[in-house]
Design an enzyme around this catalytic site. Structure first.
Site, PDB file in Angstrom:
ATOM      1  N   HIS A 166      42.614 -20.057  46.134  1.00 28.23           N
ATOM      2  CA  HIS A 166      41.119 -20.111  47.008  1.00 28.23           C
ATOM      3  C   HIS A 166      40.258 -20.251  46.240  1.00 28.23           C
ATOM      4  O   HIS A 166      40.110 -19.679  45.010  1.00 28.23           O
ATOM      5  CB  HIS A 166      41.290 -18.711  47.558  1.00 28.23           C
ATOM      6  N   TYR A 223      34.631 -11.063  54.108  1.00 29.54           N
ATOM      7  CA  TYR A 223      34.199  -9.911  53.751  1.00 29.54           C
ATOM      8  C   TYR A 223      33.063  -9.759  54.988  1.00 29.54           C
ATOM      9  O   TYR A 223      32.107 -10.567  54.895  1.00 29.54           O
ATOM     10  CB  TYR A 223      33.627  -9.784  52.530  1.00 29.54           C
ATOM     11  N   LYS A 226      39.551  -6.021  42.259  1.00 35.34           N
ATOM     12  CA  LYS A 226      39.769  -5.920  40.419  1.00 35.34           C
ATOM     13  C   LYS A 226      40.806  -4.911  39.980  1.00 35.34           C
ATOM     14  O   LYS A 226      40.906  -5.121  38.774  1.00 35.34           O
ATOM     15  CB  LYS A 226      38.363  -5.413  40.069  1.00 35.34           C
ATOM     16  N   PRO A 285      38.677  -1.017  46.209  1.00 34.87           N
ATOM     17  CA  PRO A 285      39.153  -2.552  46.386  1.00 34.87           C
ATOM     18  C   PRO A 285      38.332  -3.727  46.576  1.00 34.87           C
ATOM     19  O   PRO A 285      38.594  -4.653  46.505  1.00 34.87           O
ATOM     20  CB  PRO A 285      40.186  -2.234  47.257  1.00 34.87           C
ATOM     21  N   TYR A 290      33.640 -12.193  40.816  1.00 33.39           N
ATOM     22  CA  TYR A 290      34.764 -12.304  41.551  1.00 33.39           C
ATOM     23  C   TYR A 290      35.845 -12.938  40.950  1.00 33.39           C
ATOM     24  O   TYR A 290      37.001 -12.871  40.965  1.00 33.39           O
ATOM     25  CB  TYR A 290      34.377 -13.048  42.802  1.00 33.39           C
TER      26      TYR A 290
HETATM   27  P1  RFL Z   1      50.201   1.686  39.554  1.00 31.21           P
HETATM   28  O1  RFL Z   1      50.922   0.574  40.314  1.00 31.21           O
HETATM   29  O2  RFL Z   1      49.839   3.075  40.258  1.00 31.21           O
HETATM   30  O3  RFL Z   1      51.820   2.140  38.677  1.00 31.21           O
HETATM   31  C1  RFL Z   1      52.201   3.271  38.110  1.00 31.21           C
HETATM   32  C2  RFL Z   1      53.397   3.580  38.139  1.00 31.21           C
HETATM   33  O4  RFL Z   1      53.605   4.954  37.280  1.00 31.21           O
HETATM   34  C3  RFL Z   1      54.543   5.635  38.269  1.00 31.21           C
HETATM   35  N1  RFL Z   1      54.259   7.165  37.786  1.00 31.21           N
HETATM   36  C4  RFL Z   1      55.362   7.825  36.902  1.00 31.21           C
HETATM   37  N2  RFL Z   1      56.337   7.235  36.367  1.00 31.21           N
HETATM   38  C5  RFL Z   1      56.965   8.162  35.312  1.00 31.21           C
HETATM   39  N3  RFL Z   1      56.514   9.488  35.250  1.00 31.21           N
HETATM   40  C6  RFL Z   1      55.548  10.066  35.853  1.00 31.21           C
HETATM   41  N4  RFL Z   1      55.120  11.057  35.678  1.00 31.21           N
HETATM   42  C7  RFL Z   1      54.496   9.125  36.872  1.00 31.21           C
HETATM   43  N5  RFL Z   1      53.852   9.049  37.424  1.00 31.21           N
HETATM   44  C8  RFL Z   1      53.355   8.004  38.151  1.00 31.21           C
HETATM   45  C9  RFL Z   1      54.356   5.364  39.470  1.00 31.21           C
HETATM   46  O5  RFL Z   1      55.335   5.764  40.500  1.00 31.21           O
HETATM   47  C10 RFL Z   1      53.949   3.821  39.737  1.00 31.21           C
HETATM   48  O6  RFL Z   1      55.228   2.970  39.962  1.00 31.21           O
HETATM   49  O7  RFL Z   1      49.423   1.480  38.375  1.00 31.21           O
HETATM   50  P2  RFL Z   1      49.339   0.065  37.369  1.00 31.21           P
HETATM   51  O8  RFL Z   1      50.650  -0.460  37.084  1.00 31.21           O
HETATM   52  O9  RFL Z   1      48.179   0.714  36.339  1.00 31.21           O
HETATM   53  O10 RFL Z   1      48.627  -0.858  38.394  1.00 31.21           O
HETATM   54  C11 RFL Z   1      47.531  -0.890  38.947  1.00 31.21           C
HETATM   55  C12 RFL Z   1      47.564  -1.389  40.346  1.00 31.21           C
HETATM   56  O11 RFL Z   1      48.529  -1.011  41.173  1.00 31.21           O
HETATM   57  C13 RFL Z   1      46.172  -1.076  41.013  1.00 31.21           C
HETATM   58  O12 RFL Z   1      45.121  -1.280  40.355  1.00 31.21           O
HETATM   59  C14 RFL Z   1      45.836  -1.647  42.407  1.00 31.21           C
HETATM   60  O13 RFL Z   1      46.863  -1.907  43.336  1.00 31.21           O
HETATM   61  C15 RFL Z   1      44.918  -1.054  43.245  1.00 31.21           C
HETATM   62  N6  RFL Z   1      44.743  -1.457  44.411  1.00 31.21           N
HETATM   63  C16 RFL Z   1      44.216  -2.453  44.785  1.00 31.21           C
HETATM   64  N7  RFL Z   1      43.770  -3.147  44.096  1.00 31.21           N
HETATM   65  C17 RFL Z   1      43.188  -4.472  44.512  1.00 31.21           C
HETATM   66  O14 RFL Z   1      42.531  -5.223  43.581  1.00 31.21           O
HETATM   67  N8  RFL Z   1      43.353  -4.743  45.947  1.00 31.21           N
HETATM   68  C18 RFL Z   1      43.530  -4.026  46.764  1.00 31.21           C
HETATM   69  O15 RFL Z   1      43.671  -4.018  48.169  1.00 31.21           O
HETATM   70  C19 RFL Z   1      44.218  -2.559  46.263  1.00 31.21           C
HETATM   71  N9  RFL Z   1      44.813  -1.848  47.213  1.00 31.21           N
HETATM   72  C20 RFL Z   1      45.260  -0.257  45.331  1.00 31.21           C
HETATM   73  C21 RFL Z   1      45.271  -0.326  46.832  1.00 31.21           C
HETATM   74  C22 RFL Z   1      45.633   0.954  44.871  1.00 31.21           C
HETATM   75  C23 RFL Z   1      46.213   1.948  45.874  1.00 31.21           C
HETATM   76  N10 RFL Z   1      46.630   3.090  45.448  1.00 31.21           N
HETATM   77  C24 RFL Z   1      46.804   3.350  43.982  1.00 31.21           C
HETATM   78  C25 RFL Z   1      46.396   4.448  45.989  1.00 31.21           C
HETATM   79  C26 RFL Z   1      45.931   0.332  47.710  1.00 31.21           C
HETATM   80  C27 RFL Z   1      46.176   1.577  47.071  1.00 31.21           C
HETATM   81  C28 RFL Z   1      46.924   2.293  48.258  1.00 31.21           C
HETATM   82  C1  PHB Z   2      44.096  -7.694  50.065  1.00 26.71           C
HETATM   83  O1  PHB Z   2      44.601  -8.699  50.307  1.00 26.71           O
HETATM   84  O2  PHB Z   2      44.881  -6.587  49.829  1.00 26.71           O
HETATM   85  C2  PHB Z   2      43.052  -7.440  49.266  1.00 26.71           C
HETATM   86  C3  PHB Z   2      42.009  -8.681  48.968  1.00 26.71           C
HETATM   87  C4  PHB Z   2      40.663  -8.881  48.448  1.00 26.71           C
HETATM   88  C5  PHB Z   2      40.216  -7.253  48.320  1.00 26.71           C
HETATM   89  C6  PHB Z   2      41.036  -6.371  48.654  1.00 26.71           C
HETATM   90  C7  PHB Z   2      42.255  -6.333  49.172  1.00 26.71           C
HETATM   91  O3  PHB Z   2      38.887  -7.426  47.837  1.00 26.71           O
END
Ligand code: RFL
Ligand code: PHB
Length: 393
Positions: free
Chosen positions: A73, A202, A298, A294, A386
């Site tokens: 993109h 957005y 980032k 989100p 971004y």
């Molecule tokens: P993760 O992905 O949370 O992975 C951590 C892992 O550790 C495990 N864990 C344990 N394992 C052993 N012992 C324990 N005591 C443990 N406690 C936890 C968990 O089961 C898990 O598998 O962290 P990591 O690797 O640092 O990655 C970060 C990303 O996942 C996160 O920053 C993003 O997904 C944030 N996020 C989003 N980011 C975006 O840029 N765009 C989004 O749309 C977006 N949507 C989201 C999100 C995070 C969410 N969370 C955390 C609730 C939506 C949600 C719902």
């Molecule tokens: C997504 O595709 O899940 C998404 C994309 C952009 C954002 C947040 C989430 O800023």
């Protein structure tokens, strides 16, 4: 007792990517994950991958499918007062872009590579606990199949997300946390319907923020801002689509194709940073140390940039016997984290409805958006954040 050089807690993107980069450098590591592999793969999260995260996935040898299937993109669209305005990130940043490729797919690719190399991951490891990380020989304990296991290691990487055990194991006086909890969440749905537009939209609207995103030309990801009191059970697919349509500009609303949801969930929005990120031989990375709302896309990218700093520091330690990278890890990572925190907070403040800010707040947001899309300087600032700020090392 079993020994390993680096014990990694958590098999999210941070832990898996770190494990792969260390393995490539000849550093043996074990991942302990409290959930099952299927559970980890079923979580629908981020979708936008910055160039630096793409480069790191390539370095880890897992970028091939992303380059084949991901969508490049060059811009995003900002919609307000019923009209859309394109931010041409590619032009404004001297040729940079982002990749649309789901976190689930990245996790899949990393898990497949780990399995193909025969690297150890213990899924469903219960009661994981970490010990003696302030001394020379840290240990990690967990239970599996009714037995207690103990592992001795040189370092522990806390990649266990916001609710993990690693940050929680640090004595309270050794850590300082900074937090802002927003009074709303994002209700998101995934559907096998074509995206509304070629690029992400957005939308700022008096009913609240909305985002049209995607995973592929046939799979969409949409979000609407909802109060924290909302329950996902109260949102039928039809109610979701109606609310989304009501917030979109007329052209996007006309183009919106609806269909049954594959996944539907509400995520609260939070800004959070824990300082420092190193405690003796324990290093935190990714969501274990920080959370961003989100809106700036980032979260996953910051996790990747922590892992870049940490993997290089550990490799330097094992190859050259130097502790310089490890000593500077926290400071270097935090400098980048706070800039992403600022950007994510800014995008959230700009685009969401804050009921307590009233009509004045809404007018200020509209004026800022108007300025943003018509000023080359302001658009450039948005674009460079971004696509991801460059590394300063
Ligand atoms: P993760 O992905 O949370 O992975 C951590 C892992 O550790 C495990 N864990 C344990 N394992 C052993 N012992 C324990 N005591 C443990 N406690 C936890 C968990 O089961 C898990 O598998 O962290 P990591 O690797 O640092 O990655 C970060 C990303 O996942 C996160 O920053 C993003 O997904 C944030 N996020 C989003 N980011 C975006 O840029 N765009 C989004 O749309 C977006 N949507 C989201 C999100 C995070 C969410 N969370 C955390 C609730 C939506 C949600 C719902
Ligand atoms: C997504 O595709 O899940 C998404 C994309 C952009 C954002 C947040 C989430 O800023």
């Amino acid at each position: 007792m079993k020994k390993v050089q680096v014990a990694i807690i958590g098999s999210g993107p941070s832990g898996l990517l770190l494990g792969q980069l260390l393995y490539k450098a000849g550093i043996d590591n074990l991942i302990l994950e409290q959930r099952s592999k299927e559970y980890v793969l079923a979580r629908i999260r981020a979708g936008i991958i910055e160039q630096i995260a793409q480069d790191l996935l390539d370095e880890a040898g897992v970028g091939a499918r992303m380059h084949r299937e991901g969508l490049v993109h060059h811009g995003i669209e900002l919609a307000f007062k019923g009209e859309r305005h394109r931010i041409d990130m590619h032009r404004l940043t001297g040729g940079k872009s982002v990749m649309v490729y789901g976190q689930t797919e990245i996790t899949h690719d990393l898990m497949d590579a780990r399995e193909a190399e025969g690297l150890p991951t213990v899924y469903e490891a219960a009661h994981v606990s970490i010990h003696d990380f302030d001394g020379a020989r840290p240990r990690v304990r967990y239970e599996k199949d009714g037995r207690t296991h103990e592992i001795e290691c040189d370092f522990i990487a806390g990649c266990d997300g916001f609710h993990g055990v690693c940050r929680a194991s640090v004595p309270a006086q050794a850590i300082k946390t900074y937090e802002r909890v927003y009074p709303f969440g994002w209700l998101g749905i995934l559907s096998d319907t074509p995206p509304v537009s070629d690029e992400l939209i957005y939308t700022h609207h008096e009913r609240g923020f909305a985002l049209c995103s995607m995973r592929s030309p046939t799979r969409s990801r949409h979000y609407v801002q909802v109060p924290l009191t909302e329950k996902v059970e109260d949102w039928s697919d039809e109610r979701f689509w109606d609310e989304l349509r009501a917030r979109l500009d007329p052209v996007a609303a006309e183009r919106l194709v609806t269909g049954p949801s594959i996944e539907k969930s509400i995520a609260p929005l939070r800004s959070f940073v824990a300082e420092p990120m190193r405690f003796g031989r324990l290093f935190l990375a990714g969501d274990a140390a920080h959370i961003v709302p989100p809106t700036g896309a980032k979260g996953l990218n910051l996790a990747a940039s922590d892992v870049r700093y940490l993997s290089r520091a550990l490799i330097e330690h094992y190859r050259e016997g130097s502790s310089a990278g490890l000593d500077h890890y926290s400071q270097k990572a935090l400098r980048r984290i706070w800039k992403a925190e600022r950007f994510s907070w800014y995008m959230t403040s700009l685009l969401h409805r804050f009921p307590e800010h009233g009509e004045f707040g809404q007018k200020i947001q509209e004026a800022e958006l108007d300025y943003l899309v018509h000023s080359e300087a302001a658009s450039t600032s948005l674009a460079e954040n971004y696509v991801g700020l460059p590394f300063e090392d």
